[in-house]
Write a protein that holds these residues in place. Structure first.
Motif, PDB file in Angstrom:
ATOM      1  N   ARG A   1       1.108  -1.570  -0.505  1.00 42.31           N
ATOM      2  CA  ARG A   1       0.169  -0.127  -0.442  1.00 42.31           C
ATOM      3  C   ARG A   1       0.688   1.477  -0.036  1.00 42.31           C
ATOM      4  O   ARG A   1       0.398   2.235  -0.582  1.00 42.31           O
ATOM      5  N   LEU A   2       2.033   1.230   0.689  1.00 43.02           N
ATOM      6  CA  LEU A   2       2.851   2.296   0.921  1.00 43.02           C
ATOM      7  C   LEU A   2       3.043   2.673  -0.593  1.00 43.02           C
ATOM      8  O   LEU A   2       3.776   3.296  -0.953  1.00 43.02           O
ATOM      9  N   GLN A   3       4.067   1.547  -1.039  1.00 45.41           N
ATOM     10  CA  GLN A   3       4.626   2.029  -2.407  1.00 45.41           C
ATOM     11  C   GLN A   3       3.712   2.741  -3.247  1.00 45.41           C
ATOM     12  O   GLN A   3       3.279   2.905  -4.513  1.00 45.41           O
ATOM     13  N   GLN A   4       2.809   2.012  -3.519  1.00 48.01           N
ATOM     14  CA  GLN A   4       1.146   2.375  -4.885  1.00 48.01           C
ATOM     15  C   GLN A   4       0.913   3.755  -4.419  1.00 48.01           C
ATOM     16  O   GLN A   4       0.687   4.388  -5.198  1.00 48.01           O
ATOM     17  N   ARG A   5       0.877   3.913  -2.648  1.00 43.88           N
ATOM     18  CA  ARG A   5       0.594   5.393  -2.761  1.00 43.88           C
ATOM     19  C   ARG A   5       1.447   6.415  -2.721  1.00 43.88           C
ATOM     20  O   ARG A   5       1.001   7.588  -3.304  1.00 43.88           O
ATOM     21  N   TYR A   6       2.786   6.290  -2.685  1.00 42.68           N
ATOM     22  CA  TYR A   6       3.840   7.284  -3.297  1.00 42.68           C
ATOM     23  C   TYR A   6       3.591   7.095  -5.108  1.00 42.68           C
ATOM     24  O   TYR A   6       4.101   8.285  -5.390  1.00 42.68           O
ATOM     25  N   LEU A   7       2.855   5.505  -5.690  1.00 40.60           N
ATOM     26  CA  LEU A   7       3.499   5.937  -6.930  1.00 40.60           C
ATOM     27  C   LEU A   7       2.361   6.636  -7.454  1.00 40.60           C
ATOM     28  O   LEU A   7       2.094   6.976  -8.959  1.00 40.60           O
ATOM     29  N   ASP A   8       0.857   7.289  -6.590  1.00 34.72           N
ATOM     30  CA  ASP A   8      -0.203   7.543  -7.172  1.00 34.72           C
ATOM     31  C   ASP A   8       0.354   9.042  -6.908  1.00 34.72           C
ATOM     32  O   ASP A   8      -0.481  10.080  -7.552  1.00 34.72           O
ATOM     33  N   LEU A   9       1.447   9.607  -6.419  1.00 29.17           N
ATOM     34  CA  LEU A   9       1.252  10.707  -6.453  1.00 29.17           C
ATOM     35  C   LEU A   9       2.695  11.066  -6.568  1.00 29.17           C
ATOM     36  O   LEU A   9       3.501  12.432  -6.454  1.00 29.17           O
TER      37      LEU A   9
END
Length: 397
Positions: A244-252
């Protein structure tokens, strides 16, 4: 004032209806007034209207004079007791001094007759006394019209109980809920309060915050606190949390460059712990160093360059040379270049760098290390001393 006007309107309508009924078939009547040289001829409609208007004007004048005299009297009056104050003055003192815990009985008494806020105020007082179950029961009996206020209080109770799942559920619901019209005048304060609750939740449950369905709940200060808490609790993360943390960074990631500098540095530290985002780590580090030179950021970048599976020394050297031209006279860049030269077998170039910056601790370390070649036990002791430095870089060559 509003109540007086409404009362006069009601009386006026009542008189109009009654007089219309009594005048039916007889006309509006006739009134003749004579006083000294004045003569007035009119009908009862005008007379009644003038009497009501005169009564209203007299009452307004009386209220104005009364309030003025009362205000002037309060200015010169000596107050010896808190109970002598007007209720709104008592509430103001409690608010200014943040004296809620000391004046709970008074607050309870003031709001005991409020059908709208009684349950919420009771819950707030229970929360102050850490009686969380009683507070939740009081909120269940709160007026539905004050739903948003009750929800915010409920969230605060769940945070105090360390019930992150319940707090997140209610935060998500309230975040999508349309504000009641009667709260529009305090909409900004309501939204700030909601942002504050999101910040408390993110700081208290940094990994659970990643379960939120939408972003943008936090202000800049709360974001910094959240990212710092992630770093502190990084060892507690599950595989799903890291995903989830990786996806959060990729989203922003597309907007990361416009974020405040401190936020970007914290994200860089997080990316340093996520090997899967090595490319993003490198891009962010080079972006930060392009804005301004930060030795900590440079260490993170250089560490990644050396510890990757197949170091690209040529690219690393080119990047260091670029920064040397932009930020001259920085010993740490020569320190890094020395390791690149040694790794690529350019011993003479590396030894030439040792003559630079005689007073710098990093270059002094390299000079001593070069003299201890072949004496691994002494090199290990030197490394042990150097590794205790806060700016130690994990260099393995």
């Amino acid at each position: 004032m509003k109540q007086i006007i409404l009362a006069y309107l009601f009386v006026g309508l009542l008189c109009t209806a009654l007089f219309s009924l009594l005048s039916y078939g007889y006309g509006a009547g006739y009134v003749y007034l004579y006083w000294r040289e004045w003569q007035i001829q009119t009908n009862l409609w005008v007379l009644i209207f003038c009497l009501i208007l005169l009564s209203f004007i007299v009452q307004m004048l009386w209220l104005t004079v009364k309030r003025y005299l009362s205000r002037e009297q309060r200015k010169i009056e000596t107050v010896f007791s808190f109970n002598q104050l007007h209720p709104y003055e008592q509430l103001a003192v409690v608010w200014l001094l943040n004296a809620g815990p000391d004046q709970q009985n008074f607050i309870q008494q003031v709001f005991s007759q409020s059908g709208l806020l009684k349950g919420i105020i009771s819950a707030r007082l229970y929360w102050m006394r850490q009686q969380y179950n009683e507070a939740l029961i009081a909120l269940n009996e709160a007026n539905p019209m004050a739903f948003e206020l009750a929800e915010q209080q409920r969230i605060e109770i769940f945070l105090s109980k360390h019930d992150g799942e319940q707090a997140l559920t209610h935060l998500e619901f309230l975040n999508q809920h349309e504000l009641s019209p009667w709260l529009n005048n305090v909409k900004e304060a309501y939204e700030q309060r909601l942002i504050s609750l999101w910040g408390q939740f993110a700081a208290q449950f940094p990994w659970l915050y990643l379960h939120s369905t939408r972003y943008g709940h936090l202000d800049e200060t709360a974001k910094q606190v959240w990212l710092k808490q992630l770093l502190k609790a990084f060892d507690q993360a599950s595989v799903a949390d890291l995903q989830r943390l990786q996806q959060r960074y990729l989203d922003l990631s597309e907007q990361i460059e416009v974020r405040p500098y401190d936020i970007k540095v914290l994200w860089l530290k997080i990316l340093a712990r996520l090997p899967e985002l090595g490319m993003q780590h490198q891009q962010l580090a080079e972006h930060l160093l392009g804005e301004q030179f930060n030795q900590e950021v440079f260490y993170l970048w250089f560490e990644q360059q050396l510890l990757c599976q197949n170091p690209d020394y040529q690219r690393a050297e080119q990047q260091i040379t670029l920064w040397e031209s932009r930020y001259p006279a920085l010993p740490v860049l020569s320190f890094a270049k020395w390791h690149v030269y040694m790794a690529t077998g350019r011993i003479q170039d590396a030894e030439a760098l040792l003559h630079l910056y005689p007073d710098d601790v990093l270059m002094s370390y390299l000079r001593i290390k070069s003299l201890l070649q072949g004496q691994e036990d002494l090199v290990q002791q030197l490394n042990l001393i150097f590794e205790n430095n806060a700016n130690f870089v994990k260099i393995k060559i």
